[in-house]
Write a protein that holds these residues in place. Structure first.
Motif, PDB file in Angstrom:
ATOM      1  N   SER A 208       0.829  -1.056  -0.017  1.00 28.19           N
ATOM      2  CA  SER A 208       0.106  -0.023  -0.050  1.00 28.19           C
ATOM      3  C   SER A 208       0.899   1.230  -0.006  1.00 28.19           C
ATOM      4  O   SER A 208       1.860   1.387   0.773  1.00 28.19           O
ATOM      5  CB  SER A 208      -0.888  -0.017   1.288  1.00 28.19           C
TER       6      SER A 208
ATOM      7  N   ASP B 204       2.206  -1.244   9.982  1.00 26.93           N
ATOM      8  CA  ASP B 204       0.795  -2.056   9.975  1.00 26.93           C
ATOM      9  C   ASP B 204       0.998  -3.598   9.558  1.00 26.93           C
ATOM     10  O   ASP B 204       2.336  -3.838   9.186  1.00 26.93           O
ATOM     11  CB  ASP B 204       0.157  -1.127   8.468  1.00 26.93           C
TER      12      ASP B 204
ATOM     13  N   LEU C 285       3.568  -1.899   3.426  1.00 22.88           N
ATOM     14  CA  LEU C 285       3.410  -0.490   2.908  1.00 22.88           C
ATOM     15  C   LEU C 285       4.700   0.240   2.108  1.00 22.88           C
ATOM     16  O   LEU C 285       5.915  -0.368   2.554  1.00 22.88           O
ATOM     17  CB  LEU C 285       3.351   0.296   4.242  1.00 22.88           C
TER      18      LEU C 285
END
Ligand SMILES: Cc1ncc(COP(=O)(O)O)c(C=O)c1O
Lengths: 428, 179
Positions: free
Chosen positions: A365, A372, A376
């Protein structure tokens, strides 16, 4: 005589520290006390609470029973004497420093900092007449060289942002100790499962709990913790009579709890950056699986770093878990289980290639966060570090080709596949 | 919340005593028994200044239901109780003698505590005098050293937990207030 004591393990404390099932309901999960305020027993008790002569709940801007579970649990995991949870990591840093410092004081900080922290120190603290000197932390002697008679704290990150340098905590703590000033360590990237800075001599630990502690990208939160073994008697901010509490002397009255009591009852009260009880609940859920998640985070991170290292489209990989990293020896000492899951690499082809790479990713992401459960990615030069001038950028070690990854818990083969196909896309 | 009969996690924060003296003078079950059984506490060195640490401790303990007897030669009355110049002059029995004076003064205070047939002497946080402690033990008294009564009370009854401190108490048993 010692049947009443036991040194419980880290995982046991992850699940149990700070929470005792309540006497009435016996609820096993931590209840969410979504309340602003608390009924007083009587007027005498209320008066004593306001004078801090009793410990108890007054108002959720200052304390909350759900938050207290999170605080005590994190304190236990960091081997700290106590903890103060805050609305964000930025708030935790600010409250720690605002409690400790006054105008004209100075700090010496590592230059390898999260961009937001760097800006907080170089701009907002500066406006309050507190000056931060930034030094290259890879030689701890640089902290010593930058000391002035006004230096009142040293500051660094266990695993520095974004190049993943490892702070020599013991060396920095020695320098701080010789000057009778506290060493403040941001332990966000390591979490107490990988490193406990207090065990190496740090006095204050700060966290962005937003990251691995919460672990699921749901809540912004922070925390500050204290070792309980620093003598604050020469810090007027902590030891002098406090006009806003009938001249209470926090350090003399609360001893090793003095700094944290002052941070809570005065700084947090006045700054107002308190955490929501619901967020505290989510962080508690995060802490309960911290060791399991971190174990997989560092396992995946090492495998990804090794993969990138041998990839033709990659210029360099900066992960202290790799044996050729200049920080490998320090990583083995301070984070023997692995130096976290956030690291940077340089994509061949500079800024343009970096953009193409990010656009091509399918599972990673693209966002401004780390820690997280999901993987990421970000290009700091165009996002987190964009407020910094070119000169400041170079000082922080961020080039235009630098990509920062936060490795999550997905199937490893899928992460490698995604990175590979996106790297190949950079030459299309 | 309170800790009931739960275990304390032995990471032993905030003590300047070496391990063997912590085991001897900071035992959690002993401390819990003392806090549960003591009713009358002589506080040697209790200040009449409402912002002094000793006053914080005394007002906390008074609210928690203990009777506080001030021992302070310069005061007449503190927290609504008549003050005495020394432990010897207190005309009624005492369970616990709580010492807020420098280590050099502890030997004499212990002698008076023994004469007074107190059950416990408790040397406040950072007050360490092994010789005095041994004398008290030899006379059959319980001894706690380098601990704050207020902090320990708050730790075991759960109130210290409300302000985010590490009570080191770990249990899955339901809370139960012992004192
Ligand atoms: C190392 C580090 N410290 C502090 C912060 C600030 O924390 P928060 O975003 O929770 O305010 C961050 C956030 O990215 C961080 O990475």
């Amino acid at each position: 005589m010692n049947e009443s004591k036991r040194a419980f393990g880290f995982e046991t404390r992850m699940l149990h520290a700070g929470h005792i099932p309540d006497a009435v309901t016996g609820a096993r999960a931590v209840p969410i006390y979504q309340t602003t305020s608390y009924v007083f027993d009587d007027t005498d008790f209320a008066a004593q609470l306001f004078e801090l002569k009793q410990y108890g709940n007054i108002y959720t801007r200052i304390m909350n029973p759900t938050t207290a579970v999170f605080e005590e649990r994190l304190a236990s995991l960091e081997n700290a004497t106590g903890c103060l949870a805050t609305a964000s990591g930025q708030a935790a840093q600010f409250i720690a420093l605002a409690t400790l410092l006054q105008p004209e004081d100075e700090i010496v900080a590592s230059a390898h900092l999260y961009g937001g922290t760097y800006t907080q120190f170089s701009h907002t603290l500066r406006k309050l007449c507190v000056k931060a000197h930034f030094v290259d932390p890879t030689d701890p002697k640089n902290f010593e060289r930058a000391l002035t008679p006004k230096t009142r704290a040293l500051y660094g990150e266990t695993i520095g942002n974004p190049r993943g340098s490892i702070l020599d905590i013991e060396a920095a703590a020695e320098i701080a100790k010789a000057r009778r000033i506290p060493l403040i360590v941001d332990n966000t990237f390591a979490t107490p499962w990988l490193c406990r800075p207090i065990d190496f001599g740090a006095t204050i630990v700060v966290h962005s709990a937003t990251k691995f502690i919460g672990g699921h990208g749901t809540s912004i939160a922070g925390a500050l913790l204290e070792s309980g073994n620093f003598d604050y008697s020469h810090y007027p901010t902590v030891s002098d009579p406090s006009p806003s509490y009938h001249n209470l002397k926090f350090y003399e009255t609360f001893g090793h709890y003095g700094f944290l009591m002052k941070a809570r009852a005065e700084t947090l009260r006045d700054v107002g950056a308190c955490i929501s009880p619901f967020n505290s609940f989510l962080l508690i859920q995060g802490l309960e699986t911290l060791s399991l998640r971190m174990e997989r985070h560092v396992q995946n991170a090492l495998a990804v770093a090794q993969f990138l290292k041998s990839h033709p489209k990659v210029e360099w990989v900066s992960y202290a878990g790799l044996p050729d990293s200049p920080y490998h020896a320090l990583a083995k000492k301070y984070t023997p289980k692995g130096p976290g899951a956030v690291f940077a690499f340089g994509v061949r082809g500079g800024r343009e290639a970096g953009k193409k790479f990010i656009e091509a990713l399918q599972i990673f992401s693209h966002l401004a966060n780390v820690g997280d459960a999901k993987s990421l990615v970000i290009h700091p030069a165009s996002t987190t570090h964009q407020q910094l001038s070119d000169e400041e950028l170079q000082k922080c070690g961020v080039g235009p080709e630098l990509i920062r990854l936060s490795i999550g818990l997905e199937t490893l083969e899928d992460l490698l596949w995604d990175l590979d196909q996106a790297l190949l896309a950079t030459s299309r | 919340m309170g800790s009931g009969s739960s275990l304390a996690c032995d990471i032993s924060l905030n003590s300047i005593l070496p391990k063997h003296l912590q085991d001897r003078y900071q035992n959690p079950s002993l401390i819990r028994r003392i806090l549960a059984e003591s009713k009358t506490i002589a506080m040697v060195g209790l200040s009449s200044d409402g912002q002094r640490p000793s006053y914080f401790v005394a007002s906390y303990l008074k609210y928690e239901g203990y009777r506080i007897i001030p021992v302070n030669p310069k005061a007449k009355e503190i927290l609504g109780e008549k003050a005495y110049p020394d432990v010897r002059s207190i005309p009624h029995p005492i369970d616990l003698v709580e010492v807020f004076r420098r280590p050099e003064e502890c030997d004499e205070i212990v002698q008076q505590a023994i004469e007074k047939k107190a059950k416990t002497v408790w040397f406040q946080l950072r007050i360490v005098n092994e010789h005095a402690a041994q004398a008290a033990e030899a006379a059959g008294l319980d001894v706690v050293m380098d601990k704050c009564v207020k902090m320990e009370h708050g730790r075991y009854n759960g109130s210290l937990h409300w302000v985010g401190m590490n009570t080191e108490i770990i249990t899955a048993r339901k809370a139960r207030r012992l004192f």
